[in-house]
Write a protein that holds these residues in place. Structure first.
Motif, PDB file in Angstrom:
ATOM      1  N   ALA A 157      30.374  28.012  75.265  1.00 37.56           N
ATOM      2  CA  ALA A 157      31.304  27.574  76.305  1.00 37.56           C
ATOM      3  C   ALA A 157      32.589  28.400  76.385  1.00 37.56           C
ATOM      4  N   PRO A 158      33.222  28.753  75.273  1.00 37.87           N
ATOM      5  CA  PRO A 158      34.465  29.510  75.392  1.00 37.87           C
ATOM      6  C   PRO A 158      34.296  30.869  76.083  1.00 37.87           C
ATOM      7  N   THR A 201      37.096  22.742  72.341  1.00 32.97           N
ATOM      8  CA  THR A 201      36.714  23.176  73.677  1.00 32.97           C
ATOM      9  C   THR A 201      37.512  22.379  74.696  1.00 32.97           C
ATOM     10  N   ASP A 202      37.746  22.993  75.839  1.00 31.09           N
ATOM     11  CA  ASP A 202      38.449  22.296  76.916  1.00 31.09           C
ATOM     12  C   ASP A 202      37.463  21.646  77.890  1.00 31.09           C
ATOM     13  N   ARG A 203      36.176  21.738  77.597  1.00 28.27           N
ATOM     14  CA  ARG A 203      35.143  21.160  78.469  1.00 28.27           C
ATOM     15  C   ARG A 203      34.822  19.734  78.011  1.00 28.27           C
TER      16      ARG A 203
END
Length: 177
Positions: free
Chosen positions: A123-124, A141-143
């Motif tokens: 993801a990153p 993670t920001d997700r």
């Protein structure tokens, strides 16, 4: 036709999630198809079958049909592998196509991640990953992070992300799982 991807390392559970997600989406009244990318040579045909013999003889395409289903096999014969867009163009229209693999494609994706696989979170590095589904804690993670075993929550997320909420049958029409 909306398209949503499932990506992750080998052994992370992409296929298991896809197989569980299809009926959850269908209970919501959506028509669903899938495209699965194979990373190695595979064959759906068997030596000794007529269709196999047709392909071995040089047919570009062999379509096998019965009362239950039909299947089209297309031989590349040195041509490049088709793009996801080309494959999508071969499908009959549906509400949603789930795509397993094709991690480099620009489409919204759910990353299936398990710490036990021993691989880093994608993801990153992939702005197309809109959420992560995991069986445990996920590195920073920001997700959004969804529980991998909560298929109903994942199905709701896919419906919302793909803008299909207006097509979803009401809970009363969905019935029990």
């Amino acid at each position: 036709m909306k398209v949503f991807g499932l990506a992750g390392w080998s052994g992370s559970g992409k296929t298991t999630l896809t197989v569980r997600l299809i009926p959850a989406l269908k209970r919501r009244g959506l028509s669903v198809s899938t495209i699965k990318h194979a990373h190695h040579a595979f064959d759906v045909d068997q030596p000794g079958k007529d269709s196999y013999e047709h392909r071995q003889a040089g047919a570009e395409e062999v379509l096998v049909s019965s009362a239950n289903r039909w299947a089209l096999m297309h031989e590349h014969r040195g041509a490049p592998e088709p793009t996801l867009a080309e494959l999508l163009g071969r499908l009959a229209p549906v509400d949603l196509v789930l795509v397993e693999g094709f991690k480099q494609e620009a489409l919204p994706k759910l990353e299936v991640w398990r710490r036990a696989v021993g691989k880093p979170l994608r993801a990153p590095e992939d702005p197309q990953v809109v959420a992560v589904a995991s069986d445990g804690p996920v590195p920073e993670t920001d997700r959004p992070v969804l529980p991998l075993d909560d298929v109903e929550a994942i199905a709701d997320f896919v419906v919302e992300t793909c803008g299909l909420a207006g097509k979803v049958a009401s809970g009363k029409e969905r019935g029990a799982a």
